[in-house]
Motif scaffolding. Structure first.
Motif, mmCIF file in Angstrom:
data_model
loop_
_atom_site.group_PDB
_atom_site.id
_atom_site.type_symbol
_atom_site.label_atom_id
_atom_site.label_comp_id
_atom_site.label_asym_id
_atom_site.label_seq_id
_atom_site.Cartn_x
_atom_site.Cartn_y
_atom_site.Cartn_z
ATOM 1 N N VAL A 43 0.844 -1.196 0.000
ATOM 2 C CA VAL A 43 0.000 0.000 0.000
ATOM 3 C C VAL A 43 0.881 1.248 0.000
ATOM 4 N N PRO A 44 0.730 2.128 -0.981
ATOM 5 C CA PRO A 44 1.584 3.326 -1.042
ATOM 6 C C PRO A 44 1.264 4.311 0.064
ATOM 7 N N ALA A 45 2.245 5.116 0.419
ATOM 8 C CA ALA A 45 2.069 6.108 1.484
ATOM 9 C C ALA A 45 0.971 7.107 1.139
ATOM 10 N N SER A 46 0.770 7.360 -0.147
ATOM 11 C CA SER A 46 -0.266 8.316 -0.548
ATOM 12 C C SER A 46 -1.656 7.818 -0.192
ATOM 13 N N THR A 47 -1.810 6.509 -0.037
ATOM 14 C CA THR A 47 -3.087 5.956 0.415
ATOM 15 C C THR A 47 -3.207 6.049 1.928
ATOM 16 N N GLN A 48 -2.098 5.930 2.609
ATOM 17 C CA GLN A 48 -2.097 6.016 4.070
ATOM 18 C C GLN A 48 -2.459 7.419 4.544
ATOM 19 N N SER A 49 -2.010 8.432 3.796
ATOM 20 C CA SER A 49 -2.235 9.810 4.233
ATOM 21 C C SER A 49 -2.337 10.721 3.024
#
Length: 387
Positions: free
Chosen positions: A215-221
């Motif tokens: 899961v990419p960081a852009s999905t996390q935040s």
């Protein structure tokens, strides 16, 4: 690094950087003075630490591929983030790691053969946290942040019990390590509320390596993770995690403030060049072009270029470090072969502090189950199987 704002438009966030990818050093009014305080040996030791861990990391990966380890968690690409940060701490500052802080472990004097025992499944942990001011690895995402805050509250209470600012634990801080994926865990947010409410001496250290497994960081935040600190009432700073000098300076600067009371947060922008663990295939979710672009920002090569250009180290020194690292890797391989397996029954003894009826029942079943195996390793007829 660009992040979309509330309107969906991107705005640029520039992490603190002192050492550019081409090895040139810039001046910064706030952070450069911390670097000027480092002696030549300090600067060389940063390189030695990173290079040694990388060689050990590669050896551990090979050992897992050869069936000698149950699992390994590579730190390839994240050496500078860890080396700079841990080197800015005092030896008495307690560290609560995740499962990837190998550089920090080596810095704190934890031997590779001790570090590897968890991954060889020969012990719950290979070291005593009190001997190294570094807690054991935590596999449960985010749980270590609650433990870190609890330790910090203990420090605060010890100081208060002393009646002065010179009581036990005075001027100590706690480093709470986590990744970008773990930043979404409820434990992390609860710990930040607690740390802020009680103004505890906690330095949060988020290694944003861009991928929480797949899961990419852009999905996390939808914005910088450093900005989350503001929601709890304390400061967050983004730093170029592939710049070991900036990592050191930011940790030293914020650490000094944390010692005066109240948490701070570092978001270290780095990259996981390898797999999440040896059970992962990163080619399934990210492109080779992305990986290659980050290899050009390799933290060790960047620092090596600067050390050499600035006259702090030469080829003789680098060769010596390479040989030392090779010796560490060889020692690790020998040690792994000598580690004795942990009997499953012993693993159960650590579940509760006192004897427990259910555990004793499970141990009895295990003994019966293992007795059903023939000498060739196959289950005896009519026995074995899942419970």
């Amino acid at each position: 690094m660009a992040h979309p704002d509330a309107t969906g438009e991107e705005h640029a966030v520039q992490p603190i950087q002192l050492l550019a990818p081409d090895g040139t050093l810039a001046e910064h009014e706030v952070y450069s003075p911390y670097i000027s305080q480092l002696g030549e040996q300090d600067l060389r030791d940063l390189y030695r630490l990173m290079a040694t861990e990388r060689r050990m990391d590669a050896e551990a990966t090979s050992l897992q591929r050869q069936g000698q380890l149950a699992l390994w968690v590579p730190a390839l690409g994240q050496e500078a983030a860890q080396a700079g940060t841990v080197s800015a701490l005092r030896s008495t500052d307690m560290i609560f790691p995740t499962y990837r802080e190998h550089v920090m472990a080596l810095h704190r004097g934890i031997r590779p053969d001790e570090l590897i025992q968890l991954f060889r499944a020969t012990a719950h942990s290979g070291w005593n946290p009190h001997d190294h001011a570094m807690n054991t690895y935590m596999v449960v995402l985010g749980a270590q942040t609650l433990h870190a805050v609890g330790w910090a509250m203990g420090i605060q209470r010890d100081v208060a019990a002393g009646g002065t600012d010179q009581g036990p634990g005075a001027d100590e801080l706690v480093l709470a390590c986590l990744g970008d994926g773990a930043s979404s865990q409820g434990d992390v947010h609860e710990s930040m509320v607690f740390a802020s409410s009680y103004e505890l001496p906690v330095l949060y250290f988020i290694q944003n390596n861009h991928w929480a497994i797949s899961v990419p960081a852009s999905t996390q935040s939808r914005g910088p993770l450093a900005d989350r600190a503001a929601g709890y009432g304390f400061e967050g700073v983004q730093v170029d995690g592939n710049d070991v000098l900036a990592s050191y300076a930011v940790a030293a600067h914020l650490g000094g403030q944390v010692r005066q009371g109240g948490p701070k947060l570092i978001e270290s922008i780095t990259y996981r060049m390898g797999a999440h663990t040896t059970a992962d295939d990163p080619s399934k979710y990210r492109s080779s072009e992305e990986v290659e672009s980050w290899k050009a920002k390799d933290p060790i090569e960047r620092y090596r270029r600067w050390l050499q250009a600035a006259g702090h180290a030469d080829e003789t020194y680098f060769s010596e470090v390479d040989q030392e690292a090779a010796d560490v890797a060889a020692d690790l391989r020998r040690a792994v072969q000598e580690l004795e397996p942990l009997p499953l029954e012993e693993a159960m003894d650590a579940v509760y502090a006192e004897p427990h009826r259910q555990v004793e029942t499970d141990k009895s079943w295990l003994k019966e189950y293992e007795a059903g195996f023939a000498e060739d390793g196959a289950p005896a007829r009519g026995e074995g199987g899942a419970r």
